[in-house]
Design a protein around this motif. Sequence first.
Motif, PDB file in Angstrom:
ATOM      1  N   ALA A 169      68.733  16.295  45.159  1.00 10.28           N
ATOM      2  CA  ALA A 169      68.764  15.563  43.898  1.00 10.28           C
ATOM      3  C   ALA A 169      69.078  16.395  42.842  1.00 10.28           C
ATOM      4  O   ALA A 169      69.983  15.528  42.122  1.00 10.28           O
ATOM      5  N   LEU A 170      68.740  17.407  42.843  1.00  5.09           N
ATOM      6  CA  LEU A 170      69.188  18.461  41.595  1.00  5.09           C
ATOM      7  C   LEU A 170      70.677  18.318  41.840  1.00  5.09           C
ATOM      8  O   LEU A 170      71.341  18.540  40.639  1.00  5.09           O
ATOM      9  N   ALA A 171      71.148  18.819  42.926  1.00  6.80           N
ATOM     10  CA  ALA A 171      72.773  18.911  43.176  1.00  6.80           C
ATOM     11  C   ALA A 171      73.467  17.776  42.725  1.00  6.80           C
ATOM     12  O   ALA A 171      74.556  17.756  41.995  1.00  6.80           O
ATOM     13  N   LEU A 172      73.022  16.535  43.148  1.00 14.56           N
ATOM     14  CA  LEU A 172      73.646  15.290  42.912  1.00 14.56           C
ATOM     15  C   LEU A 172      73.679  14.936  41.462  1.00 14.56           C
ATOM     16  O   LEU A 172      74.642  14.234  41.035  1.00 14.56           O
ATOM     17  N   THR A 173      72.497  15.425  40.889  1.00 15.90           N
ATOM     18  CA  THR A 173      72.399  15.261  39.477  1.00 15.90           C
ATOM     19  C   THR A 173      73.497  15.887  38.566  1.00 15.90           C
ATOM     20  O   THR A 173      74.063  15.341  37.636  1.00 15.90           O
ATOM     21  N   PHE A 174      73.703  17.120  38.954  1.00 17.04           N
ATOM     22  CA  PHE A 174      74.503  18.132  38.187  1.00 17.04           C
ATOM     23  C   PHE A 174      76.241  17.464  38.756  1.00 17.04           C
ATOM     24  O   PHE A 174      77.102  17.652  37.829  1.00 17.04           O
ATOM     25  N   PHE A 203      71.958   7.434  46.999  1.00 16.77           N
ATOM     26  CA  PHE A 203      71.449   8.126  45.840  1.00 16.77           C
ATOM     27  C   PHE A 203      71.966   7.512  44.633  1.00 16.77           C
ATOM     28  O   PHE A 203      73.155   7.676  44.147  1.00 16.77           O
ATOM     29  N   MET A 204      71.046   6.430  44.121  1.00 15.47           N
ATOM     30  CA  MET A 204      71.858   5.722  42.960  1.00 15.47           C
ATOM     31  C   MET A 204      71.444   6.561  41.598  1.00 15.47           C
ATOM     32  O   MET A 204      70.369   6.799  41.594  1.00 15.47           O
ATOM     33  N   ILE A 205      72.525   6.657  40.553  1.00 11.95           N
ATOM     34  CA  ILE A 205      72.267   7.182  39.298  1.00 11.95           C
ATOM     35  C   ILE A 205      73.169   6.053  38.459  1.00 11.95           C
ATOM     36  O   ILE A 205      74.229   5.925  38.652  1.00 11.95           O
ATOM     37  N   GLY A 206      72.282   5.549  37.680  1.00 14.56           N
ATOM     38  CA  GLY A 206      73.129   4.572  36.620  1.00 14.56           C
ATOM     39  C   GLY A 206      73.761   3.363  37.228  1.00 14.56           C
ATOM     40  O   GLY A 206      74.796   2.890  36.875  1.00 14.56           O
TER      41      GLY A 206
END
Length: 175
Positions: free
Chosen positions: A10-15, A143-146
């Motif tokens: 999750a952290l890697a995909l966030t960055f 993995f959804m972001i925005g």
Amino acid sequence: MHLSPIPALALALTFAGPAFAEDAPAKKPRDYKVVCATNSKDGSRAVQGTDLVIEAGDKVKDAVAVEGNVIIRKGAVVEDAVAIRGRVIVEAGAHVTGDAISLGGEVRIKDGAHVDGDAVALGGQLKLDKDGDVSGDKVSLSFMIGGKDMVRGIIEKALDDDMRCHILDDEDKDV
């Protein structure tokens, strides 16, 4: 003690997210569409730019669609079904003796359909109806972001945007 890899992922995909959030220039609409299809001697079928429909009574080794869907109808038997940027749909009464896999799309196993192997949707959803049957693993990774699916974004970035049809048969080894 066993640590879960989920927080690190999750952290890697966030960055990595800002790299995919760039404003892309508007693409010019294409005035052509690449559509290719092939059947091999071993009973496999592959298409690009269109849907691959396996009809009742057909027995197919591998069914592969690139930028299209693999649809397996009632009475059809397929060893493995793979869709890249598309969906795998196993209809009622259809049988997949191996795996049903979608990269950048969904896998749908309808009531009365059977998959002997795994059902895997990376960058999409696995939809298993109440009476749909999967003997192997059931995997869905998104993995959804925005509002954007980051796994699908990674898959799309990994594939060439201007992909051309390069489906080779055993006779084309010299090419």
